[in-house]
Design a protein around this motif. Structure first.
Motif, PDB file in Angstrom:
ATOM      1  N   GLY A 549       0.778  -1.396  -0.051  1.00  0.00           N
ATOM      2  CA  GLY A 549      -0.032   0.051  -0.110  1.00  0.00           C
ATOM      3  C   GLY A 549       0.697   1.443   0.021  1.00  0.00           C
ATOM      4  O   GLY A 549       2.305   1.243  -0.083  1.00  0.00           O
ATOM      5  N   ILE A 550       0.094   2.519   0.020  1.00  0.00           N
ATOM      6  CA  ILE A 550       0.842   3.984   0.015  1.00  0.00           C
ATOM      7  C   ILE A 550       0.040   4.689   0.783  1.00  0.00           C
ATOM      8  O   ILE A 550      -1.259   4.383   0.875  1.00  0.00           O
ATOM      9  N   SER A 551       0.667   5.663   1.508  1.00  0.00           N
ATOM     10  CA  SER A 551      -0.271   6.574   2.183  1.00  0.00           C
ATOM     11  C   SER A 551      -0.899   7.676   1.402  1.00  0.00           C
ATOM     12  O   SER A 551      -0.738   7.468   0.417  1.00  0.00           O
ATOM     13  N   LEU A 552      -1.992   8.050   2.045  1.00  0.00           N
ATOM     14  CA  LEU A 552      -2.932   8.768   1.386  1.00  0.00           C
ATOM     15  C   LEU A 552      -2.313   9.849   0.552  1.00  0.00           C
ATOM     16  O   LEU A 552      -2.392  10.625  -0.462  1.00  0.00           O
ATOM     17  N   ASP A 553      -1.331  10.643   1.252  1.00  0.00           N
ATOM     18  CA  ASP A 553      -0.559  11.964   0.956  1.00  0.00           C
ATOM     19  C   ASP A 553       0.356  11.530  -0.279  1.00  0.00           C
ATOM     20  O   ASP A 553       0.304  12.507  -1.247  1.00  0.00           O
ATOM     21  N   ASP A 554       1.036  10.452  -0.099  1.00  0.00           N
ATOM     22  CA  ASP A 554       1.697  10.150  -1.230  1.00  0.00           C
ATOM     23  C   ASP A 554       0.915   9.851  -2.393  1.00  0.00           C
ATOM     24  O   ASP A 554       1.309  10.124  -3.616  1.00  0.00           O
ATOM     25  N   PHE A 555      -0.196   9.036  -2.267  1.00  0.00           N
ATOM     26  CA  PHE A 555      -1.209   8.908  -3.235  1.00  0.00           C
ATOM     27  C   PHE A 555      -1.605  10.011  -4.165  1.00  0.00           C
ATOM     28  O   PHE A 555      -1.668  10.275  -5.294  1.00  0.00           O
ATOM     29  N   LYS A 556      -1.979  11.032  -3.413  1.00  0.00           N
ATOM     30  CA  LYS A 556      -2.394  12.414  -3.922  1.00  0.00           C
ATOM     31  C   LYS A 556      -1.093  13.011  -4.632  1.00  0.00           C
ATOM     32  O   LYS A 556      -1.439  13.561  -5.667  1.00  0.00           O
ATOM     33  N   GLU A 557      -0.036  13.031  -4.258  1.00  0.00           N
ATOM     34  CA  GLU A 557       1.252  13.561  -4.915  1.00  0.00           C
ATOM     35  C   GLU A 557       1.311  12.929  -6.250  1.00  0.00           C
ATOM     36  O   GLU A 557       1.390  13.545  -7.197  1.00  0.00           O
ATOM     37  N   GLN A 558       1.009  11.337  -6.253  1.00  0.00           N
ATOM     38  CA  GLN A 558       1.237  10.520  -7.397  1.00  0.00           C
ATOM     39  C   GLN A 558       0.117  11.172  -8.430  1.00  0.00           C
ATOM     40  O   GLN A 558       0.316  11.023  -9.662  1.00  0.00           O
ATOM     41  N   ALA A 559      -1.237  11.191  -7.879  1.00  0.00           N
ATOM     42  CA  ALA A 559      -2.135  11.765  -8.882  1.00  0.00           C
ATOM     43  C   ALA A 559      -1.759  13.346  -9.420  1.00  0.00           C
ATOM     44  O   ALA A 559      -2.257  13.487 -10.683  1.00  0.00           O
ATOM     45  N   LYS A 560      -1.212  13.923  -8.496  1.00  0.00           N
ATOM     46  CA  LYS A 560      -1.104  15.104  -8.892  1.00  0.00           C
ATOM     47  C   LYS A 560      -0.017  15.257 -10.077  1.00  0.00           C
ATOM     48  O   LYS A 560      -0.148  16.246 -11.124  1.00  0.00           O
ATOM     49  N   ASN A 561       0.876  14.499 -10.143  1.00  0.00           N
ATOM     50  CA  ASN A 561       1.851  14.470 -10.971  1.00  0.00           C
ATOM     51  C   ASN A 561       1.452  13.748 -12.353  1.00  0.00           C
ATOM     52  O   ASN A 561       1.889  14.398 -13.361  1.00  0.00           O
ATOM     53  N   ASN A 562       0.485  13.177 -12.107  1.00  0.00           N
ATOM     54  CA  ASN A 562      -0.365  12.765 -13.550  1.00  0.00           C
ATOM     55  C   ASN A 562      -1.432  13.802 -13.877  1.00  0.00           C
ATOM     56  O   ASN A 562      -2.188  13.355 -14.818  1.00  0.00           O
ATOM     57  N   GLY A 563      -1.536  14.702 -13.147  1.00  0.00           N
ATOM     58  CA  GLY A 563      -2.542  15.728 -13.545  1.00  0.00           C
ATOM     59  C   GLY A 563      -3.932  15.500 -13.207  1.00  0.00           C
ATOM     60  O   GLY A 563      -4.967  15.898 -13.882  1.00  0.00           O
ATOM     61  N   LYS A 564      -4.191  14.864 -12.212  1.00  0.00           N
ATOM     62  CA  LYS A 564      -5.658  14.325 -11.871  1.00  0.00           C
ATOM     63  C   LYS A 564      -5.752  14.518 -10.379  1.00  0.00           C
ATOM     64  O   LYS A 564      -4.918  14.365  -9.582  1.00  0.00           O
ATOM     65  N   HIS A 566      -6.733  12.862  -6.847  1.00  0.00           N
ATOM     66  CA  HIS A 566      -6.710  11.310  -6.305  1.00  0.00           C
ATOM     67  C   HIS A 566      -7.995  10.307  -6.320  1.00  0.00           C
ATOM     68  O   HIS A 566      -7.612   9.274  -6.621  1.00  0.00           O
ATOM     69  N   HIS A 567      -9.142  10.948  -6.236  1.00  0.00           N
ATOM     70  CA  HIS A 567     -10.353  10.131  -6.594  1.00  0.00           C
ATOM     71  C   HIS A 567     -10.401   9.569  -7.889  1.00  0.00           C
ATOM     72  O   HIS A 567     -10.687   8.369  -8.341  1.00  0.00           O
ATOM     73  N   LEU A 570      -7.744   7.122  -8.753  1.00  0.00           N
ATOM     74  CA  LEU A 570      -8.018   5.703  -7.991  1.00  0.00           C
ATOM     75  C   LEU A 570      -8.933   5.162  -8.838  1.00  0.00           C
ATOM     76  O   LEU A 570      -8.922   3.979  -9.003  1.00  0.00           O
ATOM     77  N   THR A 571     -10.106   5.975  -9.197  1.00  0.00           N
ATOM     78  CA  THR A 571     -10.988   5.295 -10.211  1.00  0.00           C
ATOM     79  C   THR A 571     -10.593   4.681 -11.558  1.00  0.00           C
ATOM     80  O   THR A 571     -10.951   3.590 -11.902  1.00  0.00           O
ATOM     81  N   GLU A 572      -9.490   5.502 -11.975  1.00  0.00           N
ATOM     82  CA  GLU A 572      -8.852   5.033 -13.289  1.00  0.00           C
ATOM     83  C   GLU A 572      -8.013   3.590 -13.128  1.00  0.00           C
ATOM     84  O   GLU A 572      -8.024   2.780 -13.887  1.00  0.00           O
ATOM     85  N   LEU A 573      -7.425   3.452 -11.875  1.00  0.00           N
ATOM     86  CA  LEU A 573      -6.612   2.345 -11.815  1.00  0.00           C
ATOM     87  C   LEU A 573      -7.501   1.151 -11.635  1.00  0.00           C
ATOM     88  O   LEU A 573      -7.333   0.198 -11.929  1.00  0.00           O
ATOM     89  N   ASP A 582     -12.296  -8.242 -12.412  1.00  0.00           N
ATOM     90  CA  ASP A 582     -13.890  -8.279 -12.381  1.00  0.00           C
ATOM     91  C   ASP A 582     -14.233  -7.715 -10.972  1.00  0.00           C
ATOM     92  O   ASP A 582     -15.176  -8.299 -10.239  1.00  0.00           O
ATOM     93  N   ASP A 583     -13.623  -6.886 -10.265  1.00  0.00           N
ATOM     94  CA  ASP A 583     -13.844  -6.206  -8.829  1.00  0.00           C
ATOM     95  C   ASP A 583     -13.051  -5.032  -8.551  1.00  0.00           C
ATOM     96  O   ASP A 583     -12.037  -5.035  -9.125  1.00  0.00           O
ATOM     97  N   GLN A 584     -13.702  -4.463  -7.498  1.00  0.00           N
ATOM     98  CA  GLN A 584     -12.708  -3.241  -6.869  1.00  0.00           C
ATOM     99  C   GLN A 584     -11.605  -3.800  -6.110  1.00  0.00           C
ATOM    100  O   GLN A 584     -11.734  -4.543  -5.395  1.00  0.00           O
ATOM    101  N   VAL A 585     -10.429  -3.550  -6.550  1.00  0.00           N
ATOM    102  CA  VAL A 585      -9.044  -4.076  -5.895  1.00  0.00           C
ATOM    103  C   VAL A 585      -8.421  -2.784  -4.898  1.00  0.00           C
ATOM    104  O   VAL A 585      -8.192  -3.359  -3.799  1.00  0.00           O
ATOM    105  N   LEU A 586      -8.461  -1.699  -5.237  1.00  0.00           N
ATOM    106  CA  LEU A 586      -7.891  -0.664  -4.395  1.00  0.00           C
ATOM    107  C   LEU A 586      -8.933   0.129  -3.611  1.00  0.00           C
ATOM    108  O   LEU A 586      -9.782   0.458  -4.293  1.00  0.00           O
ATOM    109  N   VAL A 587      -8.454   0.068  -2.488  1.00  0.00           N
ATOM    110  CA  VAL A 587      -9.528   0.815  -1.582  1.00  0.00           C
ATOM    111  C   VAL A 587      -8.994   1.912  -0.671  1.00  0.00           C
ATOM    112  O   VAL A 587      -7.709   1.646  -0.470  1.00  0.00           O
ATOM    113  N   ILE A 588      -9.439   2.837  -0.038  1.00  0.00           N
ATOM    114  CA  ILE A 588      -8.879   3.946   0.826  1.00  0.00           C
ATOM    115  C   ILE A 588      -9.264   3.268   2.197  1.00  0.00           C
ATOM    116  O   ILE A 588     -10.547   3.291   2.583  1.00  0.00           O
TER     117      ILE A 588
END
Length: 609
Positions: A549-564, A566-567, A570-573, A582-588
């Motif tokens: 896993g990854i912390s929520l702050d780091d995930f937000k930083e990763q989403a920001k680098n991709n120009g999106k 974080h929600h 996460l939906t795109e992944l 065939d199911d939801q894999v990543l959760v917060i």
């Protein structure tokens, strides 16, 4: 026979059809019934019935003797049956002596007594004594008037009949038990065993029960619980045996001499040199101490005041005997109460709910589940549940009582709500609420249903049969091509190498086309990244798997680098992963982006092969 038929034809007007039917009937002599014989048989039956009615002896009893409002239906039937038997026996014996029972009377002062009245009194006393359990010899029930009317040999015959009849008397029904004060087992209602259970199980012998009968009656509801009362009486017998043992020891000097009451109670000889002055309260004092020894082992029961009893015993008993009693009272009484017994003890003291809570703390969840119907309707459920939740170390037991409180619409604290939410899986909250609202729920199955609510719901795997069939057919094509190739290779000659190469190229192309078909059928299940964006997502997913896993702050930083946001990221992944799993894999969860535990191994296999 035919003459009889002719008379019928002459005396009665009949049609020709009826006459012909009678004639046909008469031709078969076996089916012909003589009416005169039938009339004789019917008249004989009527005479027998009339004779039987006339010979019913109860009609000769005086009305004032038969009238008794205290007789129940069962007792009246039994008395009537015994009376008929005794009258028949006496009638037979009188006929041997050429006497008539109807004329036997006895003149007593200014009135006459018939033998039927006295036999009826005898039958009634015998039946009454049986249900009163006064089993005396039958001679004791013969009145003076009956003895005067019957000879000694007839009296002995009647006594034998009475003794034989008493062996087969029916058990008392409910009305008879109420009339004579009997228990459901047909025994007398006594203060120390009002239900009759202790005597039915034969826990105590006859001598011990005689001691209990001599005890002064205690007006308490404590005696209505056989399981607890047996412990009190057993402890009382133990204390009593100490006193009796010291009574038989001549070396022990008593402070006060016993009186006649004490001799009778303990079955001592009347010429005993030791005579007591005041010993009427001694058995009661011993019983109070015995009952208190049991009461102290049940949490919530009030202890009886026993200071006066101890002072009395210390005053009259020898010092050595008193020390033995104190040592016996200090011994712990082993007591194991079930839930119905504890519920019955509520009539003695309402605070006995403490013992019910202690019972549930000691028992397992399966044992508690067997009495959940009674526990759910317990008036002290909130108190019992609060103590169990506070002192029990079993989480399943705590959540069970929390669920019972919520089903009964009892308020629970925020701490209990938080504990409940931590116990129930986040995806099963709706199922838990359904358990609370389901009025038709079988309450015994509640522990198992709560265990299911702690686990995530089972995923349903759907297989595409069309893709599976296409994969199988492609694989069969390749296998056939390889088999054909290997079979032809064994028959090739050296001069035809070019042809072989040509045919092999054709076969290789065909195998490549078949492999392409198979790959296309498998692309719907497994998708591999083929561009820069996909490779970047794969690298990030590998990072998530490697670090759990990854912390929520780091995930937000990763989403920001991709120009999106974080929600959105996460939906795109999850959309990429949904095509594979065939199911939801990543959760917060708890300020972290994690992979569902059920998909961790599958993610590793997908990413690393």
């Amino acid at each position: 026979m035919f003459e009889f038929v002719n008379k019928i034809f002459k005396n009665k007007q009949m049609t020709e059809e009826k006459k012909l039917s009678i004639i046909e009937l008469v031709k078969n002599e076996e089916s012909f019934i003589n009416p005169r014989d039938l009339i004789k048989e019917q008249s004989a039956l009527k005479k027998a019935e009339t004779k039987a009615v006339k010979e019913s002896w109860i009609s000769y009893v005086s009305p004032q003797v038969r009238l008794n409002e205290n007789l129940t239906g069962q007792v009246e039937a039994v008395v009537g049956a015994l009376f008929e038997i005794l009258c028949t026996v006496v009638d037979v014996e009188f006929k041997k002596k050429r006497k008539n029972i109807k004329h036997v009377k006895y003149e007593r002062y200014y009135y006459r007594v018939t033998i039927f009245d006295e036999i009826h009194r005898l039958a009634r006393e015998v039946v009454f004594s049986f249900y009163r359990q006064d089993n005396m010899h039958p001679d004791a029930y013969f009145s003076y008037d009956l003895q005067a009317m019957l000879s000694r040999d007839i009296q002995k015959i009647l006594a034998r009949e009475v003794e034989e009849y008493r062996k087969y008397l029916p058990a008392p029904d409910e009305e008879t038990r109420t009339r004579f004060g009997l228990t459901q087992f047909g025994t007398k209602i006594v203060w120390w065993d009002p239900s009759g259970v202790l005597r039915d199980k034969q826990i105590f012998d006859g001598i011990e029960m005689a001691y209990f009968d001599h005890l002064r009656k205690r007006a308490t509801r404590f005696t209505e619980i056989p399981a607890v009362m047996s412990l009190c009486l057993s402890k009382y017998v133990e204390l009593l045996q100490l006193v009796l043992h010291d009574l038989e020891e001549d070396s022990i000097k008593w402070k006060v001499k016993p009186n006649n009451y004490f001799r009778k109670y303990f079955r001592l000889p009347l010429d005993d040199g030791r005579v007591w002055a005041e010993t009427f309260r001694l058995p009661t004092d011993l019983y109070i101490l015995a009952e208190n020894a049991v009461r102290r082992e049940v949490e919530g029961l009030r202890v009886l005041p026993d200071e006066e009893s101890l002072q009395t015993l210390a005053q009259y008993l020898p010092d050595e005997t008193f020390r033995k009693l104190q040592d016996c009272l200090k011994q712990k009484v082993e007591i194991e109460l079930d839930y119905p017994t504890i519920a019955a003890l509520r009539n003695v003291n309402k605070t006995v709910w403490h013992e019910a809570a202690n019972l549930f703390i000691r028992q397992s969840v399966e044992q508690v589940g067997s009495v959940l119907c009674e526990v759910a309707e317990d008036p002290d459920l909130k108190k019992i549940a609060a103590k169990v939740i506070k002192q029990s170390e079993d989480p399943e037991k705590r959540i069970l009582f929390i669920c019972l409180m919520e089903r009964m619409e009892l308020s629970i604290s925020r701490a209990l709500q938080k504990e409940r939410d931590g116990f129930i899986h986040p995806t099963r909250q709706a199922d838990y609420q359904q358990l609370l609202l389901n009025a038709d729920l079988t309450i015994e199955n509640l522990p198992e249903l709560l265990r299911e609510c702690t686990q995530p719901p089972r995923r349903e795997i759907k297989l595409d049969t069309a893709l599976i069939s296409a994969s199988h057919s492609a694989l069969d094509t390749i296998i056939d091509m390889v088999d054909t190739y290997l079979g032809e290779e064994a028959a090739i000659e050296p001069g035809f190498v070019g042809e072989i190469d040509l045919s092999s190229d054709v076969e290789v192309k065909e195998s490549q086309s078949a492999a392409a078909i198979m790959e296309e059928s498998e692309e719907t299940a497994i998708t591999e990244p083929d561009n820069d964006q996909d490779s970047e997502q794969m690298a990030f997913l590998r990072h998530l798997v490697a670090n759990d896993g990854i912390s929520l702050d780091d995930f937000k930083e990763q989403a920001k680098n991709n120009g999106k946001l974080h929600h959105a990221y996460l939906t795109e992944l999850n959309e990429v992963l949904y095509e594979v799993f065939d199911d939801q894999v990543l959760v917060i969860s708890q300020q972290q982006v994690i992979i569902e535990e059920d998909f961790m191994e599958e993610m590793r296999e997908w990413l690393y092969g």
